[in-house]
Enzyme design. Structure first.
Site, PDB file in Angstrom:
ATOM      1  N   GLN A 284       0.818  -1.215   0.000  1.00 55.45           N
ATOM      2  CA  GLN A 284       0.000   0.000   0.000  1.00 55.45           C
ATOM      3  C   GLN A 284       0.846   1.257   0.000  1.00 55.45           C
ATOM      4  OE1 GLN A 284      -1.333   0.830   4.441  1.00 55.45           O
ATOM      5  NE2 GLN A 284      -1.620  -1.353   3.961  1.00 55.45           N
TER       6      GLN A 284
ATOM      7  N   ARG B 206      -4.219   0.383  -2.265  1.00 56.59           N
ATOM      8  CA  ARG B 206      -3.612  -0.945  -2.189  1.00 56.59           C
ATOM      9  C   ARG B 206      -3.227  -1.450  -3.577  1.00 56.59           C
ATOM     10  NH1 ARG B 206      -8.036  -0.829   1.179  1.00 56.59           N
ATOM     11  NH2 ARG B 206      -7.542  -0.995   3.413  1.00 56.59           N
TER      12      ARG B 206
END
Length: 417
Positions: free
Chosen positions: A97, A292
């Protein structure tokens, strides 16, 4: 000053023992506990344990912003607490992320609002308008991947795996011109090209390349121990948990970081990272914005991730914030305006003596005792915190003094200077 009850978040990657043991509750917990939130985020505010019952810190700030936050914090951040404190317990790796910059967060939030994506939707990227710089301090040994490693070092790693399928990617990363092109790309451009190639690769291609890389890691580890042992073990762990995931390949591009208790890393906007294992204290801007790119069953938005990523190479040393000592306090230096973090240790000749905690400036504080037992004196009251307990100190109740009869460690977060 009042004791805080944090909000526990249960995610699959969390621990059924770490946070429960830290806060003195029965072990194992009923569900994996990943994060303990200590702050005033609308998604999960902490509660003050007052004589009149529990009071939401979020509600308290809305009713008494000036006394609780102080004029300095109000002038800079309005009637909201600008930082969020978490205890993070990772038994399994988190998603790959990154977090947006302030401008990207505002633009992304407004865009999703126009599109009518509910704030609580699982496909929502931007849940607020804040960026999310964060400091992670290890409370126990902690393992992470963070920041794109310098290209020359990554080429050494890829060559050490001795996987022929990686050869064209090594050439791409090495900036070897081809297809009639004579310009050699910068390291950041080369990393962008390789990461984009891997993260957008068709699944059939990943189903060939990822197993080949895992086999290379196995062969590397079966030979004499080398300098990339930690990296090879990490790619095998990720490949076992997320077979065929492009994030397994992406992990090869990032710095592998091991933190001892008290050591820290600072993650700025656009820094690609994942936390692998351990228990740590996170202090961040009061945001829940996450983009993400893999290693997760949650929503992945590759185009948006590519839009916010910073591909400038960095070193592990550059990720670790400088510190300085002021009496019994160690201060972690970061460029974040929203928060400042320090660690107070009372031991040796300091035991049994009431001590001033250095007053940084006029602002609210969140305190967390991580070792021993410590008594905190504010203007209005005195509170003894045991390991795992925390407290809210409003602006108009500071500064604080501390007293410990046994070795104790107290972390505190306030607004940045």
């Amino acid at each position: 000053m009042e004791q805080l009850r944090g909000a526990i978040r249960t995610y699959a990657w969390g621990s059924r023992t770490a946070i429960a043991e830290f806060t003195g509750r029965p072990v194992p917990a009923a569900h994996p506990e990943a994060e303990l939130w200590l702050g005033a985020h609308p998604g999960d505010p902490a509660y003050l344990e007052t004589d009149a019952g529990e009071v939401s810190l979020l509600n308290l700030l809305s009713h008494e912003p000036e006394g609780q936050l102080g004029q300095l914090a109000q002038a800079r951040f309005g009637d909201r607490l600008p930082f969020l404190v978490k205890v993070l317990a990772a038994d399994e790796p988190l998603s790959l992320q990154a977090h947006p910059s302030a401008m990207q967060a505002i633009e992304g939030y407004e865009r999703e609002e126009r599109l009518g994506v509910p704030v609580n939707s699982p496909i929502r990227n931007y849940r607020d308008t804040s960026h999310k710089p964060e400091l992670l301090v290890a409370l126990q040994p902690f393992e992470a991947l963070a920041g794109f490693r310098p290209v020359a070092r990554t080429i050494e790693l890829l060559r050490a795996l001795a996987v022929s399928d990686l050869d064209p990617f090594i050439a791409l990363l090495g900036g070897q011109p081809g297809n009639g092109q004579s310009d050699v790309p910068s390291d950041a451009d080369a990393l962008r090209a390789l990461f984009t190639t891997w993260i957008t690769a068709p699944q059939p291609d990943l189903d060939v390349l990822v197993p080949a890389v895992l086999e290379g890691a196995i062969q590397y580890l079966s030979s004499e121990a080398g300098e990339f042992t930690a990296e090879a073990k990490t790619v095998l762990e990720l490949g076992e948990r997320y077979p065929g995931d492009a994030g397994v390949l992406a992990s090869l591009l990032l710095n592998r970081v091991s933190l001892a208790p008290g050591e820290a890393i600072f993650v700025s906007a656009g820094n690609l990272h994942t936390y692998l294992h351990g228990v740590g204290l996170e202090v961040m801007a009061n945001s829940d914005n996450v983009l993400r790119g893999g290693l997760t069953p949650k929503h992945v938005d590759v185009p948006e991730l590519l839009r916010v990523l910073d591909f400038t190479p960095t070193t592990e040393e550059a990720l670790r914030p400088a510190t300085y000592t002021d009496g019994l306090e160690v201060v972690y230096q970061t460029p974040a305006e929203e928060f400042a973090v320090s660690r107070l240790t009372v031991d040796g000749t300091h035991l049994g003596h009431e001590l001033d905690a250095p007053a940084r400036h006029d602002g609210p504080q969140i305190l967390l005792c991580t070792e021993g037992s410590i008594t905190v004196h504010a203007k209005s009251t005195t509170l003894t915190l045991q390991r795992g307990q925390s407290a809210w100190v409003p602006c108009d109740d500071g500064p604080i003094r501390v007293l410990a009869q046994e070795p104790a460690t107290l972390y505190r977060a306030t607004i940045g200077l």
